[in-house]
Scaffold this motif. Structure first.
Motif: not given
Length: 128
Positions: A98-126
């Protein structure tokens, strides 16, 4: 092309504050499988708590655990046949392709300590 039912994505979105979302669309045996990816702020003290909160909230919506490790949980729902969701950490974005929008990627990079409160949820279907 196999896509995740929008209702399943809406349920996943409801478990916390969506920080950003993206998708990846790998090609398997002449079929494009769209994987919906949400980065959700669970407003937790750390990643273990964030992961537990996401799992608990999805369970209340009828999802059930089909596998887990210390850092990820895989779930399915009888309501969304053929759909699987995986809960993991922000570090799971790269392996998903996955590639994030540049603004979202920058926001995540700016707040690495907040990453611990984030969960990545990926959904797929067969595509059942």
């Amino acid at each position: 092309m196999i896509k995740v039912d929008p209702g399943a994505v809406a349920e996943a979105r409801s478990v916390g504050r969506v920080v950003t979302e993206t998708f990846t669309d790998p090609f398997y045996e002449r079929t494009v499988q769209v994987i919906e990816i949400l980065v959700i702020d669970m407003r937790a003290a750390g990643f273990p708590e964030a992961l537990d909160l996401a799992r608990d909230r999805l369970e209340r919506l009828g999802w059930y655990e089909v596998g887990s490790t210390d850092v990820s949980v895989q779930m399915e729902s009888s309501r969304w046949k053929g759909t699987t969701t995986t809960l993991g950490s922000v570090e799971d974005l790269d392996p998903l392709g996955a590639q994030l929008e540049p603004a979202a990627d920058e926001a995540l990079q700016a707040e690495p300590k907040r990453w611990a409160t984030y969960v990545v949820v990926s959904l797929s279907s067969v595509g059942e």
